[in-house]
Each structure stands twice: as structure tokens, then as C-alpha cells.
Design a protein around this motif. Structure first.
Motif: not given
Ligand SMILES: N[C@@H](CCC(=O)N[C@@H](CS)C(=O)NCC(=O)O)C(=O)O
Length: 267
Positions: A180-205
Motif C-alpha cells: 500500500w502507499l504508506m507501506g504495510a497498512p491500507f490507509t486513507l492514501a489508498d482509499s482516496g484514490l480507488i474511485s479515480f482509478f475505477y473511473r479511468m477504467e470505465m472511461l477505457q483508459i
């Protein structure tokens, strides 16, 4: 009681839903239909004067801005923490979450260029003007105008691709030290980006990271495997949205792909 004003596909609202799901916090949803313009309803504007989602109401207290809301939730509900302990690590975490607004701006650019623009071009000049003039922020309004005129050739699109390239480059480096972005623990750094990646996937990019940044690609697959992904993102997106995003995004991918390859040589 927690009430979240959100929209099905709205990525900033999904950012907060991911945090709620990760922490197992019960909440009640009030759906704001952005396409219909519910965000500009005078009653809603009293809660969120920016005319955007999300808005959180917790025991009568109103909060806006998804990054602030996520941090608030982690502080107000300390079980299952999504922030590391200690001032230094928390500051390092904020270096990631601070970027979310500019990445959201870039996501908004790509979404406008790829899907909103062609849909709006089918409408009358009056309908187009009403949609664009309703945007309260003058700089966002100007960006929308520019995107309507030039589409993927817009300077905003190049700026967005630069923002993504820098983000992926920094993520690729950070992910050498842990899952994960801060190392071992899953944090707000990860949770805050996921939906942006999902949107890019929906846009086929999604190729902009899968073709160049293997650790980022593996990170997104780890995000996808978490229960919060289905609960907070997938289950909220109507099948029809996937169809229209796919139809709009597929023909634009070769253009985005070539532009991104060029950007990578320049950053
Ligand atoms: N910085 C704000 C951005 C919120 C935002 O722009 N939300 C979008 C959806 S992701 C929205 O409501 N847009 C309404 C519109 O474009 O009219 C946040 O993170 O909460």
C-alpha cells in the motif's frame, strides 16, 4: 446518525463510501442526481455552497470536501484506523491525500472530454449553455467551455495526463516498499484514490497505468479484491453507465494512449 449526500457514479462521494465501508460505519444515503441538477437545489446549496457531492451530516454537523470528510471519519470513529500513528507518518499520509483534489480535477477533465462533451453536443445550444453556466466556480466553468470547444485536443487534457503521469511515477516508487502507499497498512492514501482509478477504467483508459506502471496495476488489483470495492463502488454504478462510458471511451483510447506516451517522455 450519519447521512451522506452522494451520487452513484460521483467519484468524490465514492471516496467517502470506501472509507465508510473500510471502517464498517453504518450510514444513511441521500442520493443527489447530478445529471438532473439536484446539486444546485437551493436547499442543498445551504449544506454545500459549492454545489457538489459529497456532503456529510453527522449528528447535525455538516461537513463538505471528501478529503476532509475522510480524515474526520477516521478521527471521529477511531476503530479500524486508516491513518498511521505519529506526527511524521501522518504528515507523509497528507502528502498523498493533499493531491486528491488535483487528481479529481484531472479525472473531471477526462470525463468531460470523453463522455460529457459528446452527450452535451447532442443537445440544443440553450441546453448546453444552461449546463455550463450553472457551474458556480468560474475557473471550472472556463475549463468546461474550453473542453466543449476542443475536446481531447484541449490543453486541460494534456495537463490532466501530466498529473496522472506524475502520480503513477510516485506511486510506482512508493509501492516498491509495500503493498500500500504508506507501506504495510491500507490507509486513507489508498482509499482516496480507488474511485479515480475505477473511473479511468470505465472511461477505457486504464492502459495509461497498466502499460507503464506494473506496481500501480498490481496495487489497483489489490484494491479491487477488498470487500469495500464491491460495497462502496461497484454496487452503486448502474449497468447503463458502464455501457455509455464504454461506448464513449473505446474510440478515444488510441488518442489518449498516444498523448500519454508523449507526456511520459516530457515529465
Ligand atoms: N473537492 C471536492 C470536489 C467535489 C466534486 O467536484 N464533486 C463532483 C462529483 S465527483 C460534483 O458533485 N460535481 C457536480 C457538478 O459537476 O455539477 C470534494 O473532494 O468533495
Amino acid at each position: 446518525m450519519l447521512t451522506l449526500y452522494h451520487g452513484d457514479t460521483a467519484v468524490c462521494a465514492a471516496k467517502v463510501r470506501v472509507t465508510l465501508a473500510e471502517k464498517g460505519i453504518p450510514w444513511e444515503g441521500k442520493r443527489i442526481d447530478l445529471g438532473r441538477g439536484d446539486q444546485f437545489d437551493p436547499e442543498y446549496l445551504k449544506l454545500n455552497p459549492n454545489g457538489v457531492v459529497p456532503t456529510l451530516v453527522h449528528d447535525g454537523n455538516v461537513l463538505i470536501e471528501s478529503t476532509v470528510i475522510n480524515e474526520y471519519l477516521d478521527e471521529a470513529f477511531p476503530e479500524k484506523p486508516l491513518r498511521p500513528e505519529g506526527a511524521y507518518l501522518r504528515a507523509r499520509l497528507r502528502l498523498w491525500t493533499k493531491r486528491e483534489d488535483s487528481i479529481h480535477y484531472a479525472i473531471n477533465t477526462m470525463t468531460t472530454a470523453i463522455i460529457f462533451r459528446p452527450e452535451l453536443l447532442k443537445k440544443t445550444k440553450e441546453q448546453q449553455a444552461a449546463r455550463i453556466d450553472g457551474i458556480p466556480d468560474p475557473s471550472r466553468r472556463a475549463k468546461f467551455h474550453e473542453l466543449m470547444e476542443t475536446g481531447l485536443e484541449s490543453k486541460s487534457v494534456t495537463d490532466a495526463l501530466v498529473a496522472f503521469a506524475r502520480l503513477f511515477r510516485d506511486m510506482e516508487k512508493a509501492l516498491a516498499s509495500g503493498p500500500w502507499l504508506m507501506g504495510a497498512p491500507f490507509t486513507l492514501a489508498d482509499s482516496g484514490l480507488i474511485s479515480f482509478f475505477y473511473r479511468m477504467e470505465m472511461l477505457q483508459i486504464a492502459g495509461i497505468w497498466t502499460e507503464h506502471f506494473p506496481r500501480v496495476a498490481a496495487w489497483f488489483e489489490r484494491c479491487r479484491a477488498r470487500p469495500s470495492f464491491t460495497e462502496a463502488i461497484e454496487r452503486h454504478i448502474p449497468a447503463a453507465a458502464h455501457d455509455s462510458y464504454r461506448a464513449a471511451g473505446t474510440p478515444t483510447w488510441p488518442i489518449v494512449r498516444a498523448k500519454f506516451a508523449q507526456v511520459l517522455t516530457e515529465i
